[in-house]
Write a protein that holds these residues in place. Structure first.
Motif, PDB file in Angstrom:
ATOM      1  N   GLU A   1       0.859  -1.190   0.000  1.00 25.26           N
ATOM      2  CA  GLU A   1       0.000   0.000   0.000  1.00 25.26           C
ATOM      3  C   GLU A   1       0.884   1.224   0.000  1.00 25.26           C
ATOM      4  OE1 GLU A   1      -1.655   3.504   1.907  1.00 25.26           O
ATOM      5  OE2 GLU A   1      -0.108   2.213   2.753  1.00 25.26           O
TER       6      GLU A   1
ATOM      7  N   PRO B   1      -1.704   7.763  -2.891  1.00 26.17           N
ATOM      8  CA  PRO B   1      -1.908   8.087  -4.298  1.00 26.17           C
ATOM      9  C   PRO B   1      -1.078   9.272  -4.784  1.00 26.17           C
ATOM     10  CG  PRO B   1      -3.798   8.776  -3.014  1.00 26.17           C
ATOM     11  CD  PRO B   1      -2.903   7.985  -2.091  1.00 26.17           C
TER      12      PRO B   1
ATOM     13  N   ILE C   1       5.035   5.099  -6.573  1.00 25.84           N
ATOM     14  CA  ILE C   1       4.201   4.394  -7.549  1.00 25.84           C
ATOM     15  C   ILE C   1       5.027   4.019  -8.776  1.00 25.84           C
ATOM     16  CG2 ILE C   1       2.253   4.673  -9.142  1.00 25.84           C
ATOM     17  CD1 ILE C   1       0.892   6.306  -6.849  1.00 25.84           C
TER      18      ILE C   1
ATOM     19  N   TYR D   1       7.297   1.033  -7.815  1.00 28.09           N
ATOM     20  CA  TYR D   1       6.591  -0.239  -7.717  1.00 28.09           C
ATOM     21  C   TYR D   1       6.170  -0.749  -9.094  1.00 28.09           C
ATOM     22  CZ  TYR D   1       6.579   1.033  -2.813  1.00 28.09           C
ATOM     23  OH  TYR D   1       6.966   1.401  -1.547  1.00 28.09           O
ATOM     24  N   GLU D   2       5.674   0.141  -9.932  1.00 22.17           N
ATOM     25  CA  GLU D   2       5.280  -0.283 -11.274  1.00 22.17           C
ATOM     26  C   GLU D   2       6.498  -0.745 -12.082  1.00 22.17           C
ATOM     27  OE1 GLU D   2       1.154   2.224 -11.892  1.00 22.17           O
ATOM     28  OE2 GLU D   2       3.018   3.149 -12.581  1.00 22.17           O
TER      29      GLU D   2
ATOM     30  N   VAL E   1       1.338  -4.279 -10.014  1.00 28.17           N
ATOM     31  CA  VAL E   1       0.158  -3.732 -10.679  1.00 28.17           C
ATOM     32  C   VAL E   1      -0.870  -3.354  -9.617  1.00 28.17           C
ATOM     33  CG1 VAL E   1       0.502  -5.004 -12.836  1.00 28.17           C
ATOM     34  CG2 VAL E   1      -0.873  -6.018 -11.014  1.00 28.17           C
ATOM     35  N   ARG E   2      -1.703  -2.399  -9.962  1.00 25.76           N
ATOM     36  CA  ARG E   2      -2.740  -1.979  -9.009  1.00 25.76           C
ATOM     37  C   ARG E   2      -3.725  -3.109  -8.763  1.00 25.76           C
ATOM     38  NH1 ARG E   2      -3.844   4.357  -8.943  1.00 25.76           N
ATOM     39  NH2 ARG E   2      -1.773   5.004  -9.593  1.00 25.76           N
TER      40      ARG E   2
ATOM     41  N   SER F   1      -5.251   5.659  -0.028  1.00 25.04           N
ATOM     42  CA  SER F   1      -4.415   4.483  -0.226  1.00 25.04           C
ATOM     43  C   SER F   1      -4.590   3.945  -1.651  1.00 25.04           C
ATOM     44  CB  SER F   1      -4.806   3.366   0.753  1.00 25.04           C
ATOM     45  OG  SER F   1      -4.468   3.742   2.068  1.00 25.04           O
ATOM     46  N   VAL F   2      -3.486   3.461  -2.184  1.00 28.30           N
ATOM     47  CA  VAL F   2      -3.465   2.744  -3.455  1.00 28.30           C
ATOM     48  C   VAL F   2      -2.727   1.450  -3.177  1.00 28.30           C
ATOM     49  CG1 VAL F   2      -2.685   2.790  -5.851  1.00 28.30           C
ATOM     50  CG2 VAL F   2      -3.355   4.915  -4.739  1.00 28.30           C
ATOM     51  N   CYS F   3      -3.292   0.337  -3.600  1.00 22.01           N
ATOM     52  CA  CYS F   3      -2.682  -0.958  -3.334  1.00 22.01           C
ATOM     53  C   CYS F   3      -2.143  -1.579  -4.617  1.00 22.01           C
ATOM     54  CB  CYS F   3      -3.696  -1.893  -2.682  1.00 22.01           C
ATOM     55  SG  CYS F   3      -4.214  -1.326  -1.035  1.00 22.01           S
ATOM     56  N   PHE F   4      -1.060  -2.332  -4.460  1.00 26.23           N
ATOM     57  CA  PHE F   4      -0.391  -2.987  -5.571  1.00 26.23           C
ATOM     58  C   PHE F   4      -0.103  -4.434  -5.205  1.00 26.23           C
ATOM     59  CE2 PHE F   4       0.470   1.450  -6.216  1.00 26.23           C
ATOM     60  CZ  PHE F   4       0.505   1.605  -7.597  1.00 26.23           C
TER      61      PHE F   4
END
Length: 77
Positions: free
Chosen positions: A36, A39, A45, A48-49, A54-55, A70-73
């Motif tokens: 996590e 954003p 981000i 991680y990408e 990936v999301r 929060s944005v999770c991957f």
């Protein structure tokens, strides 16, 4: 994860993520990594990408709270 500004751009974070994935896979038997971040943390981000994450939908406490901050991957390892 935080890398001090003077060490950024040297691949330190990328190597840390790769080492974590390898340890999780070989020593813990993990097959997937989830993480996590916020954003607005665009550098994180991108990292991680670039490491193959990936999301994915919010999970755990982030899902329970409907956390808009929060944005999770995820990544299969």
């Amino acid at each position: 994860m935080f890398v001090v500004p003077g060490l950024r751009g040297r691949g330190v974070a990328t190597r840390l993520v790769a080492a974590l994935a390898e340890i999780a896979r070989t020593e813990c038997g993990a097959r997937t990594l989830l993480l996590e971040t916020g954003p607005y943390l665009t550098d994180a981000i991108r990292l991680y990408e670039s490491c193959g994450f990936v999301r994915v939908p919010l999970f755990g406490e982030y899902k329970d709270k409907g956390d808009a901050l929060s944005v999770c991957f995820g990544k299969d390892i």
